[in-house]
Each structure stands twice: as C-alpha cells, then as structure tokens.
Design an enzyme around this catalytic site. Sequence first.
Site, PDB file in Angstrom:
ATOM      1  N   ASP A  30     -21.489  32.177  18.989  1.00  0.00           N
ATOM      2  CA  ASP A  30     -22.547  31.800  19.920  1.00  0.00           C
ATOM      3  C   ASP A  30     -21.895  31.545  21.279  1.00  0.00           C
ATOM      4  O   ASP A  30     -20.657  31.438  21.380  1.00  0.00           O
ATOM      5  CB  ASP A  30     -23.262  30.552  19.391  1.00  0.00           C
ATOM      6  N   ASP A  32     -23.513  29.298  24.359  1.00  0.00           N
ATOM      7  CA  ASP A  32     -23.742  27.916  24.807  1.00  0.00           C
ATOM      8  C   ASP A  32     -23.437  26.929  23.682  1.00  0.00           C
ATOM      9  O   ASP A  32     -23.944  27.062  22.568  1.00  0.00           O
ATOM     10  CB  ASP A  32     -25.193  27.750  25.258  1.00  0.00           C
ATOM     11  N   ASP A 214     -23.664  26.461  17.221  1.00  0.00           N
ATOM     12  CA  ASP A 214     -23.956  25.026  17.321  1.00  0.00           C
ATOM     13  C   ASP A 214     -25.435  24.689  17.234  1.00  0.00           C
ATOM     14  O   ASP A 214     -25.805  23.517  17.356  1.00  0.00           O
ATOM     15  CB  ASP A 214     -23.425  24.493  18.658  1.00  0.00           C
TER      16      ASP A 214
END
Length: 263
Positions: A30, A32, A214
């Site tokens: 991922d 961000d 996240d």
Amino acid sequence: MTDNNPMPVFGENSEFFNELEDKKPAFFLDYDGTLTPIVSKPEQARISQEMKDILARLAEKYTVAIITGRDMDDVKQMVGLKNLIYAGSHGFRISGPDGLYREHEKTSVLLPELSIIEKELLDIQKKYKGVQVDRKRYAIGLHYRNAKEEDIDNILAEFDEVLENNPGYKKGTGKKIVEIKPDLDWHKGKAVLWILEELGLADDTSVIPVYIGDDDTDEDAFEALEESGIGIGIMVEHNGKPTYASYTLKNVDEVAKLFQKFL
C-alpha cells in the site's frame, strides 16, 4: 474476517523470517500509511527520498508492486521509479515493466457516472469546512480528517445519501475517509492475484507474496493471500480490529527496516 492477533514481524518468537527461508519474496505494498505516514491532506503524503532509494534497490532483486486507492498516474508520479508495478484505484488500473497493463473493461460507462457523483460530493465539500473530495479514476474519496467533530455525523449521512442515489456503487472506508467505488467484483486482492498470474508467479513455490498495508481496503489482499495459501499479510499499525494479516509492523520506519533485511 478472522480474529487473527497478528504477531510482530520483529517480535520475540516471530516466525516471519522462518516462513521466507529459502524462498524469494514478491512485495505488494500500500502507499499511504505504509510507504509514507498518514497526513492531514492526501497531496502532502510525499514518499521520502530514503524510502525511494530503498524501493529502487529492492526492485532490482524482487518483484515490487504498489497497490493503492490512489489514482495510478498519481502514485506513479509521486514514487517516480520505472521498475515497479503500479496498481491504482484499488487495482482497477495496473501498469508495469515489459508492457504489463490492465484497465477495467467498464471504463467507458464508469468514468462519466463517476464525474456526476463527483459533483454531488463537491456540494458536501462546499458545505462543510475541512472536507476534501479526492477524485481518482475509478473511485472518489471524501476526506473528513480536518472537519469539525460536530459536523462528522452529518457529513457521513450526506455521503450515504449520495451513495444511495447512485445504484451500482458501494462504500469503502478508511482512516478518516469514505469512498464511493464501483460495486464490482474487483479489489486489491484480485489485483494481487492477477499480477501474480501475469508474471507467472502464482504457481511458483519458490516465491512468497508479501502484502503490506495499513487500512480496511488492504484486508481484501490479506484475505486473498490467506485463502489461496500462497502469501503473507502484514498490517502496519494494527489497531486491534479483526484482520486477515498474520504479522504487524509498528510504523513506516519499521517497513523500511524490514526492506533493509532483504537488501
């Protein structure tokens, strides 16, 4: 979703590095919250030069793909490395070295519809201070991290009303963001499996896919790898919610620390 209590990658008795013994990782990441810390405005999430350098070295030895909710062109420009695979809008558009490319077949229908939805969400942005519409090619995010606390319930209610008025689309959630995206059977997990198949890695037992993310949307990828039995999911900053990830890292710095172990 499972009730996994993910084990720290660097924790005592962690089995992570044992699982990769004599295997070659393929990294799916991922953006961000994984490669760069979460910030108040999405355009400020700039990847550090140190992380760029690490990714460049990592990609010389392994398959490295970034799978993000951001627009593919956006993240490609921000990272700026040519030997990576980029999957934007949760995998609706993918490109990589040697002509690797995929774009969802419903492009001609989805893009005009999303432009109409974007105008409806911009009305919410105008109404509430601190709200920011984030248009991606195949999804539209509504950030409310900077909105007044007393406005959040109304903001989310008006978002749900826009969603209800646009059949064929579904809601995505994340850290202080909600998204409207096509209600199609395609997501980050499907994108990871497609990339593995296209690269001839899906049945390669010498390779272990490692997905690091996240947020809620990363659960699709964690689940896909767990159910297929071919990979490992790592949650960054695990918040105690149920997850399909088997391991956890504390923050972006620990992500970089993990990468260094393979260089």
